[in-house]
Motif scaffolding. Structure first.
Motif, PDB file in Angstrom:
ATOM      1  N   GLN A 209       0.849  -1.209   0.000  1.00 55.91           N
ATOM      2  CA  GLN A 209       0.000   0.000   0.000  1.00 55.91           C
ATOM      3  C   GLN A 209       0.880   1.253   0.000  1.00 55.91           C
ATOM      4  O   GLN A 209       0.649   2.191  -0.760  1.00 55.91           O
ATOM      5  N   ASP A 210       1.912   1.242   0.866  1.00 57.82           N
ATOM      6  CA  ASP A 210       2.796   2.417   0.968  1.00 57.82           C
ATOM      7  C   ASP A 210       3.587   2.635  -0.326  1.00 57.82           C
ATOM      8  O   ASP A 210       3.753   3.762  -0.786  1.00 57.82           O
ATOM      9  N   TYR A 211       4.099   1.532  -0.893  1.00 53.31           N
ATOM     10  CA  TYR A 211       4.889   1.636  -2.130  1.00 53.31           C
ATOM     11  C   TYR A 211       4.049   2.299  -3.229  1.00 53.31           C
ATOM     12  O   TYR A 211       4.490   3.257  -3.870  1.00 53.31           O
ATOM     13  N   THR A 286       8.622 -12.306  -4.526  1.00 53.17           N
ATOM     14  CA  THR A 286       7.308 -12.266  -3.862  1.00 53.17           C
ATOM     15  C   THR A 286       7.165 -10.955  -3.084  1.00 53.17           C
ATOM     16  O   THR A 286       6.120 -10.687  -2.513  1.00 53.17           O
ATOM     17  N   GLY A 287       8.246 -10.181  -3.010  1.00 53.40           N
ATOM     18  CA  GLY A 287       8.331  -9.017  -2.118  1.00 53.40           C
ATOM     19  C   GLY A 287       9.359  -9.300  -1.033  1.00 53.40           C
ATOM     20  O   GLY A 287      10.023  -8.398  -0.542  1.00 53.40           O
ATOM     21  N   THR A 288       9.508 -10.597  -0.721  1.00 53.61           N
ATOM     22  CA  THR A 288      10.471 -10.978   0.319  1.00 53.61           C
ATOM     23  C   THR A 288      11.409 -12.102  -0.130  1.00 53.61           C
ATOM     24  O   THR A 288      12.372 -12.417   0.557  1.00 53.61           O
ATOM     25  N   GLN A 289      11.118 -12.738  -1.268  1.00 52.12           N
ATOM     26  CA  GLN A 289      11.908 -13.906  -1.690  1.00 52.12           C
ATOM     27  C   GLN A 289      11.928 -14.005  -3.210  1.00 52.12           C
ATOM     28  O   GLN A 289      10.933 -13.656  -3.871  1.00 52.12           O
ATOM     29  N   ARG A 290      13.049 -14.504  -3.765  1.00 50.40           N
ATOM     30  CA  ARG A 290      13.129 -14.756  -5.211  1.00 50.40           C
ATOM     31  C   ARG A 290      12.138 -15.868  -5.583  1.00 50.40           C
ATOM     32  O   ARG A 290      12.155 -16.955  -4.948  1.00 50.40           O
ATOM     33  N   ALA A 304       2.475 -14.620  -4.286  1.00 46.75           N
ATOM     34  CA  ALA A 304       2.521 -13.178  -4.543  1.00 46.75           C
ATOM     35  C   ALA A 304       3.602 -12.920  -5.587  1.00 46.75           C
ATOM     36  O   ALA A 304       4.659 -13.555  -5.548  1.00 46.75           O
ATOM     37  N   VAL A 305       3.344 -11.998  -6.501  1.00 44.28           N
ATOM     38  CA  VAL A 305       4.283 -11.762  -7.608  1.00 44.28           C
ATOM     39  C   VAL A 305       4.602 -10.266  -7.744  1.00 44.28           C
ATOM     40  O   VAL A 305       3.691  -9.442  -7.772  1.00 44.28           O
ATOM     41  N   VAL A 306       5.899  -9.975  -7.794  1.00 43.02           N
ATOM     42  CA  VAL A 306       6.388  -8.624  -8.115  1.00 43.02           C
ATOM     43  C   VAL A 306       7.519  -8.841  -9.116  1.00 43.02           C
ATOM     44  O   VAL A 306       8.539  -9.440  -8.764  1.00 43.02           O
ATOM     45  N   VAL A 316      10.520  -2.289  -4.162  1.00 43.88           N
ATOM     46  CA  VAL A 316       9.392  -2.945  -3.459  1.00 43.88           C
ATOM     47  C   VAL A 316       9.931  -3.775  -2.294  1.00 43.88           C
ATOM     48  O   VAL A 316       9.402  -3.715  -1.172  1.00 43.88           O
ATOM     49  N   GLU A 317      11.019  -4.506  -2.528  1.00 48.04           N
ATOM     50  CA  GLU A 317      11.599  -5.329  -1.452  1.00 48.04           C
ATOM     51  C   GLU A 317      12.058  -4.460  -0.272  1.00 48.04           C
ATOM     52  O   GLU A 317      11.964  -4.884   0.879  1.00 48.04           O
ATOM     53  N   GLN A 318      12.521  -3.250  -0.571  1.00 47.34           N
ATOM     54  CA  GLN A 318      12.918  -2.327   0.509  1.00 47.34           C
ATOM     55  C   GLN A 318      11.719  -1.991   1.396  1.00 47.34           C
ATOM     56  O   GLN A 318      11.833  -1.988   2.611  1.00 47.34           O
ATOM     57  N   TYR A 319      10.570  -1.722   0.783  1.00 46.31           N
ATOM     58  CA  TYR A 319       9.363  -1.415   1.579  1.00 46.31           C
ATOM     59  C   TYR A 319       9.016  -2.600   2.478  1.00 46.31           C
ATOM     60  O   TYR A 319       8.669  -2.433   3.639  1.00 46.31           O
ATOM     61  N   TYR A 320       9.111  -3.818   1.917  1.00 47.40           N
ATOM     62  CA  TYR A 320       8.798  -5.019   2.720  1.00 47.40           C
ATOM     63  C   TYR A 320       9.819  -5.204   3.836  1.00 47.40           C
ATOM     64  O   TYR A 320       9.458  -5.587   4.942  1.00 47.40           O
ATOM     65  N   SER A 321      11.104  -4.922   3.566  1.00 49.21           N
ATOM     66  CA  SER A 321      12.109  -5.214   4.586  1.00 49.21           C
ATOM     67  C   SER A 321      12.038  -4.181   5.726  1.00 49.21           C
ATOM     68  O   SER A 321      12.310  -4.518   6.867  1.00 49.21           O
ATOM     69  N   HIS A 322      11.580  -2.955   5.434  1.00 46.88           N
ATOM     70  CA  HIS A 322      11.443  -1.961   6.509  1.00 46.88           C
ATOM     71  C   HIS A 322      10.325  -2.311   7.459  1.00 46.88           C
ATOM     72  O   HIS A 322      10.309  -1.922   8.610  1.00 46.88           O
ATOM     73  N   GLN A 323       9.356  -3.057   6.958  1.00 45.97           N
ATOM     74  CA  GLN A 323       8.192  -3.433   7.762  1.00 45.97           C
ATOM     75  C   GLN A 323       8.552  -4.459   8.835  1.00 45.97           C
ATOM     76  O   GLN A 323       7.949  -4.524   9.891  1.00 45.97           O
TER      77      GLN A 323
END
Ligand code: AHG
Ligand code: MN
Ligand code: MN
Ligand code: MN
Length: 324
Positions: A209-211, A286-290, A304-306, A316-323
């Motif tokens: 959502q934030d991204y 996936t946002g967190t994994q290849r 989930a697909v990015v 996108v992965e940066q947004y997930y890792s900050h969470q």
């Protein structure tokens, strides 16, 4: 103009895999023909049935599935196949050298509005065990030996990788052959275009959502640039656009069905597209994994697909890792 077979030979692809890819090509030519006949062939609209995922099957979902299944089983090259439209794996020739998973018609809600659809496929080498079952398919996408799709649009294209870059072939409808039209696809690492179904934003995880909120803020926001948006509602067409002119595509995790981590299916949508995107210099996560590292647990599992432009997937992965 170079024919599909010659190009694959020059790439050092073995004869068995060339034959399998030709078989897929023949089935897709047949699907292409039915699609272009449209209402004239009485192939539009839905059946009375649902597939294993609870989706109402379109007539062309079933026709495309049957065409691929019949030709692949006749080829003697396939030990087993898995399809979106088959509840279980279908066992072929026990001496077959390959396992193939496919989405016979992707974006099938587009059929009735005469918009782009496609066929997606993922190929693994089978081992020589005398037993074949669902577990034979449960290999990470990094072990695929070939992956690709045929997109049925204004022109029909076969887009393919055998692990040596991505090539595009255009179907010459008069010759009936796929001819090489793009030798090597490269995805720019940066982009100003994204593809996501925005109507689901309230159901996504906070990082997604934030991204997207930050992309929409444009040049005044933290990303410092304006973004354009596209959504064909057929993964095959959205990924094709990314291979042609870059961009980011996502169908993210959605809280409505937490046990299903996304809408798209790992084995016959995410994995083959992830291999193509990586082979063209992009990334698929996936946002967190290849994606290609995921150990599958079921043939119909969702993910989930990015995917797309490498730096944007990284963002996108940066947004997930900050969470976390
Ligand atoms: P399929 O037609 O094979 O079931 O796949 C449809 C998928 C995918 O192609 C597309 O990206 C997505 O569904 C579109 O979903 P929305 O209708 O939620 O936008
Ligand atoms: Mn479907
Ligand atoms: Mn699909
Ligand atoms: Mn489908």
């Amino acid at each position: 103009m170079q024919f599909l077979v010659n190009v694959l030979r020059q790439d050092g692809v073995d004869n068995a895999l060339i034959s399998l890819l030709q078989t897929v090509g023949v089935a897709c030519k047949e699907i292409n023909f039915r699609l272009h006949q449209g209402a004239l062939a009485g192939v539009l609209g839905s059946t009375e049935d649902e597939n294993v995922q609870g989706e109402v099957q379109k007539k062309l979902d079933v026709i495309s599935n049957d065409l691929l299944k019949d030709l692949l089983l006749q080829s003697g090259l396939v030990k087993a196949l898995a399809s979106e439209e088959e509840d279980d794996i279908v066992v072929g020739d026990i001496d077959g050298q390959f396992l193939i998973a496919f989405d016979p018609l992707d974006g099938s809600s587009n059929i009735d509005i005469n918009a782009m659809v496609g066929t997606i496929f993922s190929i693994y080498r089978a081992n020589d065990s005398l037993v074949v079952d669902e577990s034979s398919f449960l290999q990470p996408g990094s072990l695929q030996v070939a992956a690709g799709y045929v997109v049925y649009g204004p022109a029909t294209l076969l887009v393919l990788t055998t692990g040596n870059g991505v090539k595009m072939f255009t179907l010459d409808q008069t010759l009936g052959e796929y001819l090489l039209t793009v030798k090597k696809v490269n995805i720019d690492p940066d982009t100003q275009e994204f593809a996501i179904n925005m109507s689901n934003q309230r159901h996504w995880a906070k990082p997604m959502q934030d991204y997207i909120d930050d992309l929409l803020k444009g040049s005044e926001g933290p990303r410092g640039k304006n973004f354009n948006m596209r959504w064909v509602a057929a993964m095959v067409a959205d990924v094709h656009r990314i291979l042609c002119r870059g961009g980011l595509f996502s169908y993210p995790w959605d809280r409505r069905a937490p046990e299903k981590p996304g809408k798209l299916r790992l084995m016959y949508e995410a994995n083959p597209m992830a291999m193509l995107i990586e082979q063209a210099g992009g990334r698929a996560s996936t946002g967190t994994q290849r994606i290609l590292d995921i150990q599958p647990e079921q043939i119909h599992q969702r993910v989930a697909v990015v995917l797309g432009a490498a730096n944007e997937v990284g963002a996108v992965e940066q947004y997930y890792s900050h969470q976390r």
